[in-house]
Design a protein around this motif. Structure first.
Motif, PDB file in Angstrom:
ATOM      1  N   VAL A   1      -0.710  -3.518  -0.188  1.00 22.25           N
ATOM      2  CA  VAL A   1      -0.379  -4.389  -1.323  1.00 22.25           C
ATOM      3  C   VAL A   1      -0.630  -3.672  -2.648  1.00 22.25           C
ATOM      4  CG1 VAL A   1      -1.015  -6.511  -2.518  1.00 22.25           C
ATOM      5  CG2 VAL A   1      -0.748  -6.510  -0.031  1.00 22.25           C
ATOM      6  N   VAL A   2      -1.755  -2.957  -2.742  1.00 23.63           N
ATOM      7  CA  VAL A   2      -2.036  -2.209  -3.975  1.00 23.63           C
ATOM      8  C   VAL A   2      -0.962  -1.141  -4.199  1.00 23.63           C
ATOM      9  CG1 VAL A   2      -3.648  -0.629  -5.105  1.00 23.63           C
ATOM     10  CG2 VAL A   2      -4.507  -2.644  -3.903  1.00 23.63           C
ATOM     11  N   GLY A   3      -0.530  -0.504  -3.124  1.00 29.65           N
ATOM     12  CA  GLY A   3       0.530   0.490  -3.246  1.00 29.65           C
ATOM     13  C   GLY A   3       1.837  -0.113  -3.708  1.00 29.65           C
ATOM     14  N   LEU A   4       2.119  -1.337  -3.289  1.00 29.31           N
ATOM     15  CA  LEU A   4       3.362  -2.005  -3.684  1.00 29.31           C
ATOM     16  C   LEU A   4       3.332  -2.422  -5.149  1.00 29.31           C
ATOM     17  CD1 LEU A   4       6.105  -3.367  -3.025  1.00 29.31           C
ATOM     18  CD2 LEU A   4       4.785  -5.408  -2.384  1.00 29.31           C
ATOM     19  N   VAL A   5       2.278  -3.101  -5.550  1.00 28.23           N
ATOM     20  CA  VAL A   5       2.233  -3.656  -6.910  1.00 28.23           C
ATOM     21  C   VAL A   5       1.735  -2.644  -7.931  1.00 28.23           C
ATOM     22  CG1 VAL A   5       1.879  -5.971  -6.012  1.00 28.23           C
ATOM     23  CG2 VAL A   5      -0.106  -4.591  -6.617  1.00 28.23           C
ATOM     24  N   GLY A   6       1.087  -1.578  -7.452  1.00 26.30           N
ATOM     25  CA  GLY A   6       0.546  -0.593  -8.371  1.00 26.30           C
ATOM     26  C   GLY A   6       1.077   0.794  -8.112  1.00 26.30           C
ATOM     27  N   ASN A   7       0.299   1.582  -7.384  1.00 26.85           N
ATOM     28  CA  ASN A   7       0.616   2.994  -7.186  1.00 26.85           C
ATOM     29  C   ASN A   7       0.107   3.423  -5.817  1.00 26.85           C
ATOM     30  OD1 ASN A   7      -0.364   5.959  -7.341  1.00 26.85           O
ATOM     31  ND2 ASN A   7       1.084   5.799  -9.039  1.00 26.85           N
ATOM     32  N   VAL A   8       0.972   4.062  -5.034  1.00 29.79           N
ATOM     33  CA  VAL A   8       0.598   4.449  -3.673  1.00 29.79           C
ATOM     34  C   VAL A   8      -0.522   5.485  -3.683  1.00 29.79           C
ATOM     35  CG1 VAL A   8       1.408   5.525  -1.546  1.00 29.79           C
ATOM     36  CG2 VAL A   8       2.857   3.886  -2.731  1.00 29.79           C
ATOM     37  N   GLY A   9      -0.438   6.447  -4.590  1.00 31.27           N
ATOM     38  CA  GLY A   9      -1.476   7.470  -4.659  1.00 31.27           C
ATOM     39  C   GLY A   9      -2.831   6.890  -5.006  1.00 31.27           C
ATOM     40  N   VAL A  10      -2.861   5.999  -5.990  1.00 31.17           N
ATOM     41  CA  VAL A  10      -4.117   5.353  -6.377  1.00 31.17           C
ATOM     42  C   VAL A  10      -4.653   4.504  -5.228  1.00 31.17           C
ATOM     43  CG1 VAL A  10      -5.140   3.637  -7.918  1.00 31.17           C
ATOM     44  CG2 VAL A  10      -3.589   5.376  -8.836  1.00 31.17           C
ATOM     45  N   ALA A  11      -3.757   3.787  -4.557  1.00 29.80           N
ATOM     46  CA  ALA A  11      -4.166   2.958  -3.423  1.00 29.80           C
ATOM     47  C   ALA A  11      -4.783   3.808  -2.323  1.00 29.80           C
ATOM     48  CB  ALA A  11      -2.965   2.179  -2.884  1.00 29.80           C
ATOM     49  N   PHE A  12      -4.191   4.964  -2.079  1.00 31.93           N
ATOM     50  CA  PHE A  12      -4.713   5.852  -1.039  1.00 31.93           C
ATOM     51  C   PHE A  12      -6.101   6.373  -1.406  1.00 31.93           C
ATOM     52  CE2 PHE A  12      -5.339  10.254   0.357  1.00 31.93           C
ATOM     53  CZ  PHE A  12      -5.379  10.066   1.729  1.00 31.93           C
ATOM     54  N   VAL A  13      -6.252   6.862  -2.631  1.00 32.81           N
ATOM     55  CA  VAL A  13      -7.543   7.422  -3.046  1.00 32.81           C
ATOM     56  C   VAL A  13      -8.625   6.347  -3.034  1.00 32.81           C
ATOM     57  CG1 VAL A  13      -8.801   8.465  -4.959  1.00 32.81           C
ATOM     58  CG2 VAL A  13      -6.504   9.267  -4.402  1.00 32.81           C
TER      59      VAL A  13
END
Length: 367
Positions: free
Chosen positions: A342-354
């Motif tokens: 969900v964070v990757g969808l609404v925000g950024n996949v890289g940030v969500a991963f880290v």
């Protein structure tokens, strides 16, 4: 009828009906992603197909088994939805290739997987699936009747046990519609040049995408694929060797117009399920990609129905989502997958991963 040859690896090559159907099993997700990428970015589809054709053959001969060669789905997905330009995609692929080659040679793959954690990797898969589904809807709204018809065909054939064939049928239908609009293209050999679609551009977005992709690649393309090589083909192939070959692939293909490529457990399992048992499947598929590269013109691509492309992306996204949740067995892992996705969808996949990796590591240290 089957024909056999001895390869330089441990296994012989066979060219039979089962090897051919196995080869098609690997193309079910590859071709839709490549067509979508070419339709939404400046990438040269003929050059991309040449890259896939060459390295299907190379790794089929080198490993002597039907090892999968697939697009790096996180990076390709981010490019399709517009988060990365093709120039940034190329840069990200080169960085990923360098990292994979280095860690493979140093034998560090196992350590990386333990630090990141499988639930975080699965969360990245889910995030990419959601982004692709969003893009599929956007592509389909212009002609919803075609999209509904395509989904109905896929659904009915999937219920009948022909899920892979359904995707190829819809893809073929879109190609026929494009040919009906433009006419049969004259074969043309892609020009040999460095970065034919433009030079790479390294950016923060490219680096973020690379980090997210490497998490998926370590877990799915290296470790899980190595396990499947033993389970399905009784071959002892280390994750570090797979990492090395993926690094070589990216560093060699991208400067000549290719895209980031990797091995994959899903593609390997698909080839096995459709009957492939030797590297002959790779040779057959590689020849098919090379032949397709001769006629994949820009005009033909421009005439490809966007709604059909939306259907194909929807199918790919659902398959990615299924693969993300299939191995999950605990509530904590499920929470990680959902949260990162969900964070990757609404925000950024890289940030969500880290963020997911840091949180996973902290919780892992506490337990």
């Amino acid at each position: 009828m089957a024909y056999s040859l001895q390869s330089t690896a441990d296994s012989s090559l066979e060219f039979s009906t089962s090897e051919l159907t196995g080869a098609l099993g690997d193309s079910v997700t590859v071709l839709p992603l490549l067509v979508a990428l070419a339709a939404t970015t400046s990438v040269s589809l003929p050059h991309v197909l040449v890259g896939f054709g060459v390295f299907q053959i190379v790794w089929g001969l080198a490993y002597g088994m039907p090892l999968s060669v697939e697009p790096m789905k996180a990076l390709i997905g981010l490019a399709i939805v517009g988060t990365l330009t093709y120039a940034e995609l190329a840069a990200a692929g080169l960085v990923a290739g360098g990292v994979l080659l280095t860690v493979g040679k140093l034998g560090l793959i196992g350590r990386l997987e333990r630090v990141v954690g499988e639930p975080v990797i699965r969360g990245v898969q889910f995030a990419v699936a959601l982004l692709l589904l969003e893009a599929a809807v956007d592509l389909s709204v212009g002609n919803p009747l075609i999209a509904i018809a395509g989904l109905a065909i896929v659904g009915l054939l999937a219920l009948g046990g022909y899920r892979g064939a359904s995707v190829l049928l819809v893809l073929g239908g879109g190609a026929v519609a494009a040919v009906a609009t433009t006419g049969v293209p004259a074969p043309q050999v892609p020009a040999l040049s460095l970065f034919p679609a433009g030079p790479p551009t390294l950016s923060a977005a490219a680096l973020e995408g690379t980090v997210a992709q490497l998490g998926m690649t370590v877990g799915n393309a290296a470790i899980a694929t190595a396990l499947l090589c033993g389970d399905l083909y009784d071959r002892d192939i280390s994750p570090d060797r797979l990492s090395t070959s993926m690094g070589v692939t990216c560093l060699a293909a991208i400067p000549l117009g290719g895209v980031p490529m990797c091995h994959g457990s899903g593609g390997l399992a698909g080839k096995y399920a459709f009957g492939a048992r030797t590297g002959g499947a790779n040779v057959l598929l590689g020849v098919g990609y090379l032949a397709l590269a001769l006629v994949a013109t820009g005009a033909l691509l421009a005439a490809f129905p966007l709604a059909v492309l939306g259907v194909l992306l929807a199918v790919v996204s659902l398959e990615l989502a299924r693969a993300a949740f299939e191995p999950i067995s605990s509530r904590r892992s499920l929470a990680f997958v959902l949260g990162v996705g969900v964070v990757g969808l609404v925000g950024n996949v890289g940030v969500a991963f880290v963020a997911g990796a840091v949180l996973y590591w902290a919780l892992y240290r506490m337990t």
